[in-house]
Design an enzyme around this catalytic site. Structure first.
Site, mmCIF file in Angstrom:
data_model
loop_
_atom_site.group_PDB
_atom_site.id
_atom_site.type_symbol
_atom_site.label_atom_id
_atom_site.label_comp_id
_atom_site.label_asym_id
_atom_site.label_seq_id
_atom_site.Cartn_x
_atom_site.Cartn_y
_atom_site.Cartn_z
ATOM 1 N N HIS A 278 14.154 3.638 10.647
ATOM 2 C CA HIS A 278 12.701 3.472 10.602
ATOM 3 C C HIS A 278 12.066 4.514 9.690
ATOM 4 C CE1 HIS A 278 12.768 0.518 13.934
ATOM 5 N NE2 HIS A 278 13.912 1.143 14.168
ATOM 6 N N GLU B 138 29.102 22.346 -0.456
ATOM 7 C CA GLU B 138 29.465 23.646 -1.021
ATOM 8 C C GLU B 138 30.832 23.591 -1.705
ATOM 9 O OE1 GLU B 138 27.685 27.478 0.926
ATOM 10 O OE2 GLU B 138 29.736 27.329 1.631
ATOM 11 N N LYS C 76 20.541 34.866 -3.941
ATOM 12 C CA LYS C 76 20.666 36.207 -3.338
ATOM 13 C C LYS C 76 20.270 37.269 -4.349
ATOM 14 C CE LYS C 76 24.561 35.221 -0.256
ATOM 15 N NZ LYS C 76 25.965 35.497 -0.025
#
Ligand code: PA5
Length: 422
Positions: free
Chosen positions: A299, A278, A413
């Site tokens: 793995h 961020e 948003k």
């Protein structure tokens, strides 16, 4: 804490590293002098040392009260969630139930998650810590509405003051109105500390204290780190880390893989991802933060790191001391063929896996940075938190972005609110 960048230096020019370190020191000076973008969000740089003693005592005393309950639901998202979870999980036993358990909500919008949590809480003596700096974030607001309603139904209005604590803006927002309406205890999210830098403020400290972690030592680790990592010195590990990752970025190593070998650090690495993702991912720039838990992910993602696109570098968080002394015993039958490990400790075996991984990935063309702490304790975690924060500020400035804003978070948003008819 020690840093070793030698495994990355072989992929860059030593002169570039020396040159950019000088600029990194200038960026550190700019942070300290508050002369660049985001300078009104630098409160975290001295937060540990300047936090009033009464505030720490208030946190401890409210945490003690909340510890008389069975379950505390911490509601928050992003910077109002990840720091607390990072530290709590680093110290939480893997399998033993704790006297006061801390669970999280408001970090997603999954109906099943909230529904199952509500069912679980029906038989629990629970309380809520609700955290939102803005007080307007949808995910925690929805979770709080549903869980607060249940709390009132289960325990009555009179118990709200004993069971609910809010951490929010000093004056504005929905949570501040709630605090005023019910007279519940509250803490302030400092104005000059952004969410992802707020773990050592009440945002992180209250849930962390409820979980039984020693917040004095955590803060002390950060306070000591404030001195160490603000040194205007080319050997300062924060300068070295910020510099080497920027040089690598400009050589097209655009993904940083944080590698760690103890699952207790899972959430800490999620916190690191938010801090760097961020802070740096903006203006079409930035190093993409990812993680690899060894040996589990060797793995799965190990193949890619060894052999896939050569656009990544790794930072290993290494822990030198074992916590237990578990070792492999001799077996007469030796069905599994493991007798070559007789007398060897599990921690030692894990270390050899780590060393082998470093050698293999380095040989495969992956630049490697190593960060080492002696053990997972409160002081070391406090130190690491501050180290990553200050290095992030320096690194963001080197990259040419403002590491303290997050304009890109608003796009989803806007669409979501429009779709929901807000
Ligand atoms: O780091 C940040 O600023 C964000 O991740 C915020 O913490 C997150 O969006 C939650 O915001 P708020 O605390 O206002 O609910």
């Amino acid at each position: 804490m020690k840093i070793d960048v030698s495994g990355a230096l072989q992929f860059v020019k030593a002169s570039d590293f020396e040159e950019l370190k000088k600029q990194a020191i200038e960026e550190l000076k700019a942070l300290k002098a508050k002369t660049k973008a985001g300078n009104d969000f630098l409160g975290w740089m001295h937060w540990g040392a300047s936090m009033p003693k009464e505030e720490i005592e208030k946190i401890k005393s409210i945490a003690k009260r909340l510890q008389s309950l069975e379950t505390i639901v911490v509601i928050g998202i992003g910077g109002s969630y990840l720091g607390a979870k990072a530290v709590i999980d680093a110290f939480k036993p893997y399998f033993t139930a704790q006297k006061t358990e801390v669970v999280f909500a408001g970090q997603n919008l999954d109906e099943v998650y909230i529904n199952e949590l509500k069912d679980y809480l029906k038989n629990r003596n629970f309380g809520i810590i609700v955290i939102s700096k803005s007080g307007t974030t949808l995910e925690p607001a929805v979770a709080f509405r549903l869980l607060f309603e249940q709390l009132v139904q289960q325990f009555g209005e009179a118990s709200i003051k004993d069971r609910v604590v809010a951490i929010t803006d000093e004056n504005k927002g929905a949570l501040r109105s709630l605090v005023n309406a019910y007279g519940i205890d509250s803490f302030v999210v400092p104005d000059d500390v952004g969410g992802r830098y707020s773990v050592l403020t009440p945002v992180g400290l209250l849930p962390i204290a409820v979980a039984g972690v020693d917040i004095d030592n955590l803060l002390q680790g950060a306070i000591d780190a404030e001195v160490l990592y603000q040194k205007e010195d080319i050997n300062n590990p924060a300068i070295q880390y910020a510099t080497i990752r920027n040089i690598l970025y400009h050589k097209s190593y655009t993904n940083e893989v944080m590698v760690y070998s103890v699952p207790k650090l899972n959430a800490f690495i999620e916190w690191w991802k938010q801090l760097y993702g961020e802070s740096e991912g903006k203006d079409h720039k930035g190093i993409f933060p990812v993680s690899l838990n060894i040996t589990t992910d060797l793995h799965s993602l190990g193949q890619f790191v060894q052999d896939g696109t050569r656009n990544l570098f790794e930072t290993f968080i290494r822990i030198s001391e074992p916590k237990t002394k578990l070792q492999v015993n001799h077996s007469e039958a030796n069905y599994d063929g493991l007798n070559y490990l007789t007398g060897k400790g599990l921690h030692y075996i894990n270390k050899q896996a780590e060393k082998g991984t470093i050698q293999a990935h380095s040989g495969g063309g992956v630049p490697i940075i190593e960060i080492e702490i002696d053990k997972i304790d409160e002081k070391n975690i406090g130190e690491l938190i501050f180290f990553f924060e200050i290095a992030c500020g320096i690194s963001g400035y080197l990259l040419g972005v403002n590491p303290f804003d997050q304009p890109g978070v608003e796009a989803y948003k806007k669409n979501m609110f429009s779709l929901l008819g807000k």
